[in-house]
Write an enzyme that holds these catalytic residues in place. Sequence first.
Site, PDB file in Angstrom:
ATOM      1  N   ASN A  14       0.862  -1.184   0.000  1.00 35.07           N
ATOM      2  CA  ASN A  14       0.000   0.000   0.000  1.00 35.07           C
ATOM      3  C   ASN A  14       0.898   1.232   0.000  1.00 35.07           C
ATOM      4  O   ASN A  14       1.465   1.611   1.030  1.00 35.07           O
ATOM      5  CB  ASN A  14      -0.870  -0.051   1.273  1.00 35.07           C
ATOM      6  CG  ASN A  14      -1.792   1.149   1.385  1.00 35.07           C
ATOM      7  OD1 ASN A  14      -1.682   2.113   0.627  1.00 35.07           O
ATOM      8  ND2 ASN A  14      -2.686   1.088   2.352  1.00 35.07           N
ATOM      9  N   ARG A  91      -2.520  -1.916  -3.518  1.00 32.16           N
ATOM     10  CA  ARG A  91      -3.634  -0.990  -3.363  1.00 32.16           C
ATOM     11  C   ARG A  91      -3.427   0.171  -4.336  1.00 32.16           C
ATOM     12  O   ARG A  91      -2.384   0.821  -4.308  1.00 32.16           O
ATOM     13  CB  ARG A  91      -3.675  -0.449  -1.945  1.00 32.16           C
ATOM     14  CG  ARG A  91      -4.782   0.577  -1.809  1.00 32.16           C
ATOM     15  CD  ARG A  91      -4.631   1.380  -0.563  1.00 32.16           C
ATOM     16  NE  ARG A  91      -5.706   2.348  -0.484  1.00 32.16           N
ATOM     17  CZ  ARG A  91      -5.616   3.487   0.153  1.00 32.16           C
ATOM     18  NH1 ARG A  91      -4.491   3.830   0.750  1.00 32.16           N
ATOM     19  NH2 ARG A  91      -6.625   4.302   0.184  1.00 32.16           N
ATOM     20  N   HIS A 180     -12.371   4.260  -0.418  1.00 33.77           N
ATOM     21  CA  HIS A 180     -12.461   3.275   0.670  1.00 33.77           C
ATOM     22  C   HIS A 180     -13.202   2.006   0.224  1.00 33.77           C
ATOM     23  O   HIS A 180     -13.725   1.268   1.045  1.00 33.77           O
ATOM     24  CB  HIS A 180     -13.247   3.829   1.889  1.00 33.77           C
ATOM     25  CG  HIS A 180     -12.530   4.876   2.668  1.00 33.77           C
ATOM     26  ND1 HIS A 180     -13.206   5.903   3.281  1.00 33.77           N
ATOM     27  CD2 HIS A 180     -11.229   5.051   2.967  1.00 33.77           C
ATOM     28  CE1 HIS A 180     -12.344   6.686   3.919  1.00 33.77           C
ATOM     29  NE2 HIS A 180     -11.130   6.188   3.731  1.00 33.77           N
ATOM     30  N   GLY A 210     -12.505   6.578   9.798  1.00 34.74           N
ATOM     31  CA  GLY A 210     -11.107   6.627  10.245  1.00 34.74           C
ATOM     32  C   GLY A 210     -10.685   8.082  10.254  1.00 34.74           C
ATOM     33  O   GLY A 210     -11.470   8.952  10.634  1.00 34.74           O
ATOM     34  N   ARG A 241     -10.647  16.998   7.036  1.00 35.39           N
ATOM     35  CA  ARG A 241     -11.370  17.395   5.806  1.00 35.39           C
ATOM     36  C   ARG A 241     -12.790  17.834   6.146  1.00 35.39           C
ATOM     37  O   ARG A 241     -13.420  17.261   7.034  1.00 35.39           O
ATOM     38  CB  ARG A 241     -11.425  16.222   4.827  1.00 35.39           C
ATOM     39  CG  ARG A 241     -10.145  16.020   4.067  1.00 35.39           C
ATOM     40  CD  ARG A 241     -10.193  14.755   3.238  1.00 35.39           C
ATOM     41  NE  ARG A 241      -9.296  13.747   3.778  1.00 35.39           N
ATOM     42  CZ  ARG A 241      -9.305  12.466   3.454  1.00 35.39           C
ATOM     43  NH1 ARG A 241     -10.185  12.012   2.578  1.00 35.39           N
ATOM     44  NH2 ARG A 241      -8.454  11.627   3.994  1.00 35.39           N
ATOM     45  N   ASP A 282      -7.987  14.080  16.079  1.00 41.22           N
ATOM     46  CA  ASP A 282      -8.143  12.752  16.665  1.00 41.22           C
ATOM     47  C   ASP A 282      -9.414  12.724  17.518  1.00 41.22           C
ATOM     48  O   ASP A 282      -9.526  13.460  18.499  1.00 41.22           O
ATOM     49  CB  ASP A 282      -6.902  12.455  17.521  1.00 41.22           C
ATOM     50  CG  ASP A 282      -6.869  11.019  17.996  1.00 41.22           C
ATOM     51  OD1 ASP A 282      -7.928  10.508  18.430  1.00 41.22           O
ATOM     52  OD2 ASP A 282      -5.791  10.414  17.948  1.00 41.22           O
ATOM     53  N   ILE A 331     -12.565   5.162  14.377  1.00 41.67           N
ATOM     54  CA  ILE A 331     -13.689   5.715  15.140  1.00 41.67           C
ATOM     55  C   ILE A 331     -14.858   4.723  15.166  1.00 41.67           C
ATOM     56  O   ILE A 331     -15.460   4.474  16.208  1.00 41.67           O
ATOM     57  CB  ILE A 331     -14.158   7.064  14.518  1.00 41.67           C
ATOM     58  CG1 ILE A 331     -13.024   8.085  14.575  1.00 41.67           C
ATOM     59  CG2 ILE A 331     -15.402   7.591  15.216  1.00 41.67           C
ATOM     60  CD1 ILE A 331     -13.311   9.394  13.823  1.00 41.67           C
ATOM     61  N   GLY A 332     -15.148   4.139  14.012  1.00 41.27           N
ATOM     62  CA  GLY A 332     -16.278   3.208  13.911  1.00 41.27           C
ATOM     63  C   GLY A 332     -16.123   2.008  14.831  1.00 41.27           C
ATOM     64  O   GLY A 332     -17.093   1.532  15.424  1.00 41.27           O
ATOM     65  N   GLU A 364      -8.314  -4.215   5.135  1.00 36.87           N
ATOM     66  CA  GLU A 364      -8.124  -3.990   3.702  1.00 36.87           C
ATOM     67  C   GLU A 364      -7.026  -4.885   3.133  1.00 36.87           C
ATOM     68  O   GLU A 364      -7.128  -5.352   2.003  1.00 36.87           O
ATOM     69  CB  GLU A 364      -7.802  -2.504   3.456  1.00 36.87           C
ATOM     70  CG  GLU A 364      -9.033  -1.627   3.648  1.00 36.87           C
ATOM     71  CD  GLU A 364      -8.715  -0.170   3.910  1.00 36.87           C
ATOM     72  OE1 GLU A 364      -8.263   0.141   5.032  1.00 36.87           O
ATOM     73  OE2 GLU A 364      -8.935   0.661   3.018  1.00 36.87           O
TER      74      GLU A 364
END
Length: 377
Positions: A14, A91, A180, A210, A241, A282, A331-332, A364
């Site tokens: 990646n 990737r 993603h 994330g 973002r 964060d 986070i999820g 991934e």
Amino acid sequence: MKKSDLKTWILTLNAGSSSIKYSLFQYKGKLRVEEKGMVEKIGEESSYFEKSGGRKIKVKAQNHGQALGVILKDLLGKIDSPSSLYGVGHRVVHGGEKFKDSVIINSRVLKTIKKFSHLAPLHNPPAIVVISACMNLLKSVPQVAVFDTSFHQTIPERAFIYALPYKFYTRYRIRRYGFHGTSHRYVTIEAARRLGKDVSSLKLITCHLGNGCSITAVDKGKSVDTSMGFTPLEGLVMGTRCGDIDPAIIFYLAQRGYKLEEIEEILNRKSGLLGISGISNDMRIVEKKMRKGNTRAKIAYEVFVYRLAKYISAYLGILGGADAVVFTAGIGEHQRRVREDVKKILNPILRKCGTRILVIPTNEELMIAKEVLRLLK
Ligand code: ADP
């Protein structure tokens, strides 16, 4: 033993703008990760190599080619010979409209990936360098490209066309691509497994939260809409973002004297959780500060949760209900409070639709290794 019996290793790579992450899998009826690591700070004086569980080792990695050299040299200590590699999975962030599936790489494929570099200028070029180097150094080993965009190529026109003059689509291919995809695909398959159902009978809403955040509506295993768009800037609130904003804000800032590059930098790197809170990108820190009574941290947290809830309910609407909402990535997976607060907002509608909440760690690399197996079989 036949030589082919020895080909039990699969490597995934990646390449990011200043890093290469790798995972080495062994396949013996089942895929098992044997080793993970990365070279970081490529192009800087302080580049280093680190294996998970190990310490940082300073290395010379002026470019991605050198960084790959460091990784391959270390791997050869483990796998004896490159010929024992079954395949390498890469990737690749952008596959444009061309790649609707993962693909075995040849020179024509590589040329096409190069064509999409302008759509992902930070990500496709390093991947191309790494793929080319692998094709040179590991000549007999098949290389496979797995695209972040390909899972979303099933999105219908009504969801991928922007309401701009149509020529911008035909001339410049400006449309929703979505990102993603490897993660959304992985948790889709995993959710079906956990629910004990075939993916073709399920409606799912997958939330990858994330540093970058995106959400996808998945109908019968196919992506039918997703929140990231032409670039990964659209949609949910993210670490740095902004996600969805009124595009007129950009002109307004330009009139106020901001240069275009500054605005781009602000929307990508100084907005989101960091921008609102003024504290951090964060979520762990933002949540902690909020608990301690910091007002801006509270606003950042609430905007994040509200936007997410709004997207989930929109996708519940277009799917006509869902079997499950799946949470994944940093986070999820770990930020229980975010899930609970989303649930608080959406409880009546989730109950009505009989929608379950699932937490599924994304993987991934494993998805990429599985794609290598599927394509090379
Ligand atoms: P990336 O998108 O770079 O892969 P991650 O998936 O690790 O990033 O997600 C980063 C986000 O997830 C950060 O906001 C961080 O606060 C949150 N996060 C990561 N790990 C944990 C954890 N163990 N507990 C709580 N939050 C976490």
